[in-house]
Every structure is written in C-alpha cells, then in structure tokens.
Design a protein around this motif. Sequence first.
Motif, PDB file in Angstrom:
ATOM      1  N   VAL A   1      10.132  96.048  13.874  1.00 30.65           N
ATOM      2  CA  VAL A   1       9.515  96.937  12.877  1.00 30.65           C
ATOM      3  C   VAL A   1       8.027  97.098  13.161  1.00 30.65           C
ATOM      4  O   VAL A   1       7.464  98.190  13.022  1.00 30.65           O
ATOM      5  CB  VAL A   1       9.745  96.377  11.464  1.00 30.65           C
ATOM      6  CG1 VAL A   1       8.989  97.206  10.428  1.00 30.65           C
ATOM      7  CG2 VAL A   1      11.232  96.349  11.134  1.00 30.65           C
ATOM      8  N   GLY A   2       7.383  96.034  13.586  1.00 29.15           N
ATOM      9  CA  GLY A   2       5.954  96.113  13.872  1.00 29.15           C
ATOM     10  C   GLY A   2       5.643  97.091  14.977  1.00 29.15           C
ATOM     11  O   GLY A   2       4.632  97.813  14.931  1.00 29.15           O
ATOM     12  N   ARG A   3       6.501  97.134  16.009  1.00 26.28           N
ATOM     13  CA  ARG A   3       6.262  98.057  17.112  1.00 26.28           C
ATOM     14  C   ARG A   3       6.346  99.517  16.659  1.00 26.28           C
ATOM     15  O   ARG A   3       5.718 100.389  17.248  1.00 26.28           O
ATOM     16  CB  ARG A   3       7.275  97.800  18.227  1.00 26.28           C
ATOM     17  CG  ARG A   3       7.049  96.502  18.980  1.00 26.28           C
ATOM     18  CD  ARG A   3       8.122  96.313  20.037  1.00 26.28           C
ATOM     19  NE  ARG A   3       8.033  97.354  21.056  1.00 26.28           N
ATOM     20  CZ  ARG A   3       7.287  97.267  22.148  1.00 26.28           C
ATOM     21  NH1 ARG A   3       6.553  96.189  22.355  1.00 26.28           N
ATOM     22  NH2 ARG A   3       7.260  98.237  23.026  1.00 26.28           N
TER      23      ARG A   3
ATOM     24  N   GLN B   1       9.550 109.834   8.385  1.00 30.64           N
ATOM     25  CA  GLN B   1      10.936 109.676   7.980  1.00 30.64           C
ATOM     26  C   GLN B   1      11.721 108.869   9.018  1.00 30.64           C
ATOM     27  O   GLN B   1      12.536 108.005   8.668  1.00 30.64           O
ATOM     28  CB  GLN B   1      11.582 111.057   7.809  1.00 30.64           C
ATOM     29  CG  GLN B   1      11.001 111.878   6.667  1.00 30.64           C
ATOM     30  CD  GLN B   1      11.638 113.243   6.584  1.00 30.64           C
ATOM     31  OE1 GLN B   1      12.832 113.385   6.774  1.00 30.64           O
ATOM     32  NE2 GLN B   1      10.817 114.267   6.294  1.00 30.64           N
ATOM     33  N   THR B   2      11.459 109.143  10.300  1.00 32.32           N
ATOM     34  CA  THR B   2      12.154 108.414  11.359  1.00 32.32           C
ATOM     35  C   THR B   2      11.817 106.923  11.306  1.00 32.32           C
ATOM     36  O   THR B   2      12.692 106.062  11.457  1.00 32.32           O
ATOM     37  CB  THR B   2      11.765 108.980  12.730  1.00 32.32           C
ATOM     38  OG1 THR B   2      12.107 110.372  12.772  1.00 32.32           O
ATOM     39  CG2 THR B   2      12.478 108.240  13.853  1.00 32.32           C
ATOM     40  N   ARG B   3      10.553 106.610  11.061  1.00 30.39           N
ATOM     41  CA  ARG B   3      10.153 105.211  10.984  1.00 30.39           C
ATOM     42  C   ARG B   3      10.829 104.502   9.817  1.00 30.39           C
ATOM     43  O   ARG B   3      11.293 103.353   9.941  1.00 30.39           O
ATOM     44  CB  ARG B   3       8.640 105.099  10.841  1.00 30.39           C
ATOM     45  CG  ARG B   3       7.858 105.482  12.103  1.00 30.39           C
ATOM     46  CD  ARG B   3       6.376 105.303  11.867  1.00 30.39           C
ATOM     47  NE  ARG B   3       5.590 105.638  13.055  1.00 30.39           N
ATOM     48  CZ  ARG B   3       4.270 105.563  13.118  1.00 30.39           C
ATOM     49  NH1 ARG B   3       3.573 105.166  12.056  1.00 30.39           N
ATOM     50  NH2 ARG B   3       3.627 105.881  14.228  1.00 30.39           N
ATOM     51  N   LEU B   4      10.874 105.193   8.655  1.00 32.27           N
ATOM     52  CA  LEU B   4      11.492 104.580   7.477  1.00 32.27           C
ATOM     53  C   LEU B   4      12.980 104.331   7.693  1.00 32.27           C
ATOM     54  O   LEU B   4      13.509 103.259   7.380  1.00 32.27           O
ATOM     55  CB  LEU B   4      11.278 105.473   6.255  1.00 32.27           C
ATOM     56  CG  LEU B   4       9.860 105.503   5.668  1.00 32.27           C
ATOM     57  CD1 LEU B   4       9.759 106.560   4.579  1.00 32.27           C
ATOM     58  CD2 LEU B   4       9.487 104.136   5.105  1.00 32.27           C
TER      59      LEU B   4
ATOM     60  N   ALA C   1      17.501 100.730   8.935  1.00 33.49           N
ATOM     61  CA  ALA C   1      18.638 100.422   9.809  1.00 33.49           C
ATOM     62  C   ALA C   1      18.459  99.055  10.479  1.00 33.49           C
ATOM     63  O   ALA C   1      19.428  98.296  10.642  1.00 33.49           O
ATOM     64  CB  ALA C   1      18.798 101.514  10.866  1.00 33.49           C
ATOM     65  N   THR C   2      17.216  98.740  10.858  1.00 33.82           N
ATOM     66  CA  THR C   2      16.949  97.441  11.484  1.00 33.82           C
ATOM     67  C   THR C   2      17.233  96.305  10.520  1.00 33.82           C
ATOM     68  O   THR C   2      17.867  95.299  10.877  1.00 33.82           O
ATOM     69  CB  THR C   2      15.487  97.367  11.951  1.00 33.82           C
ATOM     70  OG1 THR C   2      15.243  98.403  12.904  1.00 33.82           O
ATOM     71  CG2 THR C   2      15.182  96.020  12.577  1.00 33.82           C
ATOM     72  N   ILE C   3      16.762  96.447   9.281  1.00 36.00           N
ATOM     73  CA  ILE C   3      16.987  95.397   8.278  1.00 36.00           C
ATOM     74  C   ILE C   3      18.466  95.194   8.026  1.00 36.00           C
ATOM     75  O   ILE C   3      18.969  94.059   7.988  1.00 36.00           O
ATOM     76  CB  ILE C   3      16.244  95.745   6.977  1.00 36.00           C
ATOM     77  CG1 ILE C   3      14.721  95.731   7.211  1.00 36.00           C
ATOM     78  CG2 ILE C   3      16.617  94.764   5.869  1.00 36.00           C
ATOM     79  CD1 ILE C   3      13.925  96.221   6.034  1.00 36.00           C
ATOM     80  N   VAL C   4      19.192  96.297   7.853  1.00 34.43           N
ATOM     81  CA  VAL C   4      20.631  96.199   7.611  1.00 34.43           C
ATOM     82  C   VAL C   4      21.347  95.589   8.814  1.00 34.43           C
ATOM     83  O   VAL C   4      22.231  94.733   8.673  1.00 34.43           O
ATOM     84  CB  VAL C   4      21.209  97.592   7.277  1.00 34.43           C
ATOM     85  CG1 VAL C   4      22.743  97.535   7.192  1.00 34.43           C
ATOM     86  CG2 VAL C   4      20.642  98.111   5.970  1.00 34.43           C
TER      87      VAL C   4
END
Length: 305
Positions: A69-71, A16-19, A24-27
């Motif tokens: 995101v990859g990290r 859930q944290t990753r999603l 949040a990163t994309i936004v």
Amino acid sequence: MIDWLQAHLGMNPELQTRLLTTLATIVGLWIVHRVVLAVVYRRVHDPRIRYRWRKTLTYLLYAAGIVIVGRMWFAGSAGLAIALKDPVSNLAGWAFILWRRPFEVGDRVQIGPHAGDVIDLGLFQFTLNEIGAWVQADQSSGRIIHVPNGKVFTDPVANYNKGFRYIWNEVPVVVTFESDWKKAKQILGTIAVKHAEHLTAQAEQDLLAASQQYLINYRKLTPIVYTSVVDYGVQLTIRYLIEPRKRRGTEHAIWEDILTEFAAAPDIDLAYHTTRGFKYTDEGKPALRAPPVTPHRADLAPADE
C-alpha cells in the motif's frame, strides 16, 4: 462506476485506482491469513506452535500490506524504500528470531557491545536486562537495553545458553618467584576440583548433545591449573567450567579459599606489581654469577706527587 465516483465525489481516476487497489490488497491479505491459519490448525495441534504461526503470519502480512500500500500512496519508490528500511529490517529480524531461534526470552546473550538477559521480544525490538558495563563480572547493571531486531543481521550474537550451556572461566593467581610455586599449584588444583569438578559429568552429556549440531571438540572438561611467568612472578591460572549465571559467585568462593590456604602457607606469597633491584653477583645462581672484579696493582699504587 469510475465515472460516477468522479462525477459525484470528485475523485480522479488515479485516486480511485489507488483506493480500489488498497481495498483489494487488504481483502486479499485477510483471505491469505484465514486460509493459511486454517491449514495450520488442521495439521498442528500444539497450542504453542499454533500461537507462533499465528503471530508470525500476522506480522508478516502486516509488513507486506504496509509495503504494498505504501508503494501506491507514496510518490517515489526509492524514498519509500529508504523510509521503510529500518522498520522492515526489524520486522524481518523479528521473524528470523522466531523462526531460527538464535535466542529466546530468558537466554543470556551478547549482541554487539550489549550483553544481558532477554526479558522481552517485540515486533521491532527485543529487550535486555543488562549485565556488565561498569559492573564487575556478569551481574546486572540495573539498566534495561532495547535493541532493534534488525541487529541480528548485522552484529554477532553470542548466546550463553544455546548449544553448550557452560562457559569456561579463568582465575589468574600470581605468586612471587621466591614462593614454592609447585605447592601453590597443588593447592589451587584442589580448590578448583572442590568448586567445579561436580559439573564435569553433566558437561560431558551436554557436550555430546551439542556435538550433534555443532562441531565442538573439548578433550578435557575437568578443572586444570596452567603455569606461566609474568614480569613480577609465577602466574598460575585456574581454568574451569561454570554455568554463566554462577560465574561471579564461584569466583568469589574460590578466592576466599585461596586467601585462606595461602595465609596458612609460610612458603607462598601472592605477588603484586613491584619494582625491584637485582644484584646478579649476589643473587644469581652460583654457577652463573660473574666473577668478582679484582683491582690491578697499578690501580692500588699511590698517584705520583
């Protein structure tokens, strides 16, 4: 909410944290993209500069998103860094090419062993219409070469068009030692002026402009013929300025004039690699010739029976 997702969708807290972090990163990157472009559009009115800003920012944010995101999704940051090394290097090379402009589409360049005209610039690689290779002089080989953008950081880049847009070309001509080399040199000088003198004035202006950015100091831009000696004759080298794409055509015209003029000169011969004998007592300069060897009387007397 975390408990609800875990209960109803079976997502553990780590997933859930990753999603959520990915979302949040994309936004966040999208907001950065919009804000930066809004500022640029208010301050910049040139459509080309706006386009360059938009493309550069878009690809840089894509690269940042992939890394961030990859990290999170790949286990082991070291493995991820290795996997993304080349793509990130090529993205950085692309940004460097757009920002610093070591070359543009249409320029003739050499990078490492590859030379050609830049015909396309992409996100991960640029494309050359190759010149040289097995083809003599700077003419197209017919091959299309794709070069990773990251090469601009590791290989020397030679640009035929940036800075000073002319190159020096040399045509070596070898005449025999017996030829009137001074007369041959005068003929070559006249031919060189005929084909290259007209570029001198423009080259001086371009050199003045280039000197504002680079420390280029050419004292002589007019054609010149240099004299040297090789093992089979006197070498007269025509040196002149030429536009890169006209190198072969000009050299072709110069050689045709050379062959025509030398054919009409009875005291000038082109030299070629030969093996020759030289009898110093007959062919050397009279003052430097070794005296003839005269036999002694004893050598002439008949042998005892």
